[in-house]
Write a protein that holds these residues in place. Structure first.
Motif, short mmCIF file in Angstrom:
data_model
loop_
_atom_site.label_atom_id
_atom_site.label_comp_id
_atom_site.label_asym_id
_atom_site.label_seq_id
_atom_site.Cartn_x
_atom_site.Cartn_y
_atom_site.Cartn_z
N ASN A 97 0.86 -1.19 0.00
CA ASN A 97 0.00 0.00 0.00
C ASN A 97 0.90 1.23 0.00
O ASN A 97 1.82 1.32 0.81
N ASN A 116 0.47 4.10 1.08
CA ASN A 116 0.44 4.85 2.34
C ASN A 116 1.35 4.24 3.40
O ASN A 116 1.68 4.90 4.38
N ASP A 117 1.74 2.96 3.21
CA ASP A 117 2.61 2.31 4.20
C ASP A 117 4.09 2.60 3.96
O ASP A 117 4.93 2.12 4.71
N TRP A 119 9.53 0.24 4.40
CA TRP A 119 8.25 -0.44 4.22
C TRP A 119 8.28 -1.70 5.06
O TRP A 119 9.17 -2.54 4.89
N SER A 120 7.39 -1.80 5.98
CA SER A 120 7.19 -3.01 6.79
C SER A 120 8.52 -3.56 7.34
O SER A 120 8.83 -4.74 7.18
#
Ligand SMILES: Cc1cc2nc3c(=O)[nH]c(=O)nc-3n(C[C@H](O)[C@H](O)[C@H](O)COP(=O)(O)OP(=O)(O)OC[C@H]3O[C@@H](n4cnc5c(N)ncnc54)[C@H](O)[C@@H]3O)c2cc1C
Length: 354
Positions: A170, A172-173, A183-184
């Motif tokens: 995503n 937004n992430d 990211w993550s």
């Protein structure tokens, strides 16, 4: 030996043919690379027949830079075949049906052009089963890529290197600063989007003129004795190495439904039957639909964002991913590593940033 990826060089979004082969090129050059892909459909690469054809269309247009693109593709597929001890690229000549006087004229013109010499054969008598009794000619340097097998091998390879996550990225992430992107839990120097037609919604690249086109394709089995060549006469029929056939493809810019349709199936069966002098009995094995990441000027979209050069795109391979991606992935990997130029026709610099 898997590497510690707490900070990586490149995060690739999308494990279609574009993202997979770009990741392979970067990893081969020692770049720490990770691939994130949403395994849920749709992926055009998982639907494609993988046809490889340097001379296309009614006007028999030769692919730009065919003299470098074709050898680059064959070389990369042989390299991958040697690495995985599998066969991915199947050379197979094509019988091209000449349907009318206009197409005959195109053939006459092209066959006198030395640039076409290695791709076009002579006009010959069609096999008895073909309806296009008028004329056919043979095309060379054609074949198909077993795309699903290649993507499965590459995904397993990325997993073994701890370089793959099955997830939807995503936008937004993503946390983006001028130094890194996160990211993550993964930190990366840059992110390259290889999202296929979904790239048209990417907030950094939605100014690029995508022109996606839905396509449908059938797999079938028949006991008829047919030529062991690709037959191309508007619709095409491809004999596959497992004894089945594929026939395709429809072409539609209406994306209101991107699933297989009855109308698509009927169009394909009708087109396939018209290739032959009598009806072919067949068993339908599969019916798939996907969306080609086509572009307005029919050239790929490759490059880094004009204001945020840590964000890039590798996309827009339209109906020709299996032929184009090896050459352009090598060029883009070199650009990312040492700043070598991106081939001008594919560089997103050609399009004004809105
Ligand atoms: C019916 C049909 C027939 C075709 N026939 C041929 C042919 O004969 N020969 C040929 O060369 N080409 C053919 N093509 C075209 C070919 O499929 C494409 O050129 C090529 O596969 C495009 O690859 P790609 O990696 O850019 O896109 P895709 O294969 O669509 O891959 C994109 C991937 O990114 C993932 N993704 C997207 N957004 C995100 C996100 N935010 N987070 C995580 N993952 C994401 C998607 O799930 C997908 O897996 C055909 C296409 C169709 C539809």
């Amino acid at each position: 030996m898997p590497v510690n990826y707490s900070t990586i060089d490149t995060l690739i979004i999308g494990q279609g043919l574009a993202g997979s082969i770009l990741a392979w090129q970067l990893m081969k050059s020692g770049q720490k690379t990770m691939v994130i892909s949403d395994d849920a459909p749709p992926s055009a690469s998982r639907v494609a027949a993988g046809l490889f054809n340097p001379v296309t269309g009614k006007r028999l247009v030769l692919q730009t830079h065919a003299e470098t693109i074709i050898p680059a593709a064959k070389e990369l597929y042989r390299e991958l075949e040697a690495h995985f001890d599998q066969r991915f690229f199947h050379e197979k000549s094509m019988l091209r049906v000449i349907k009318d006087a206009k197409e005959h004229k195109s053939f006459e013109k092209r066959s006198k052009d030395p640039a076409y010499a290695q791709y076009l054969g002579e006009i010959c008598d069609p096999p008895a089963s073909l309806i296009s009794s008028n004329e056919v000619f043979e095309q060379h340097s054609t074949g198909y890529l077993d795309t699903n097998r290649l993507l499965d091998c590459l995904r397993d390879y990325f997993i073994a290197q701890e370089s793959y996550r099955s997830a939807l990225c995503n936008y937004n992430d993503l946390t983006i600063t001028d130094k890194t992107i996160s990211w993550s839990g993964i930190k990366t120097q840059r992110i390259i989007f290889c999202e296929g037609f979904m790239g048209k919604n990417n907030p950094w690249f939605n100014w690029l003129p995508f022109q996606p086109a839905k396509g449908e394709i059938l797999s079938l089995r028949t006991d008829h004795s047919l030529p062991d060549q690709i037959i191309n006469g508007g619709k095409w029929l491809l004999p596959v190495h497992d004894g089945s056939y594929k026939t395709g493809a429809t072409y539609d810019h209406d994306l209101s439904s991107i699933t297989p349709s009855e109308a698509g199936k009927a169009e394909l069966i009708d087109g396939m039957q018209k290739l032959f002098s009598s009806a072919i009995e067949f068993e339908l094995l599969d019916h798939k639909a996907g969306v080609r990441p086509n572009t307005l000027d029919k050239q790929p979209f490759i490059g880094l964002h004009p204001r945020q050069p840590e964000i890039g795109i590798f996309n827009g391979f339209g109906s020709k991913g299996s032929m184009l991606i090896p050459y352009y992935s090598k060029a883009f990997a070199m650009h990312l590593i040492d700043g070598s130029p991106i081939p001008v026709e594919a560089d997103i610099c050609r399009i004004q940033h809105g």
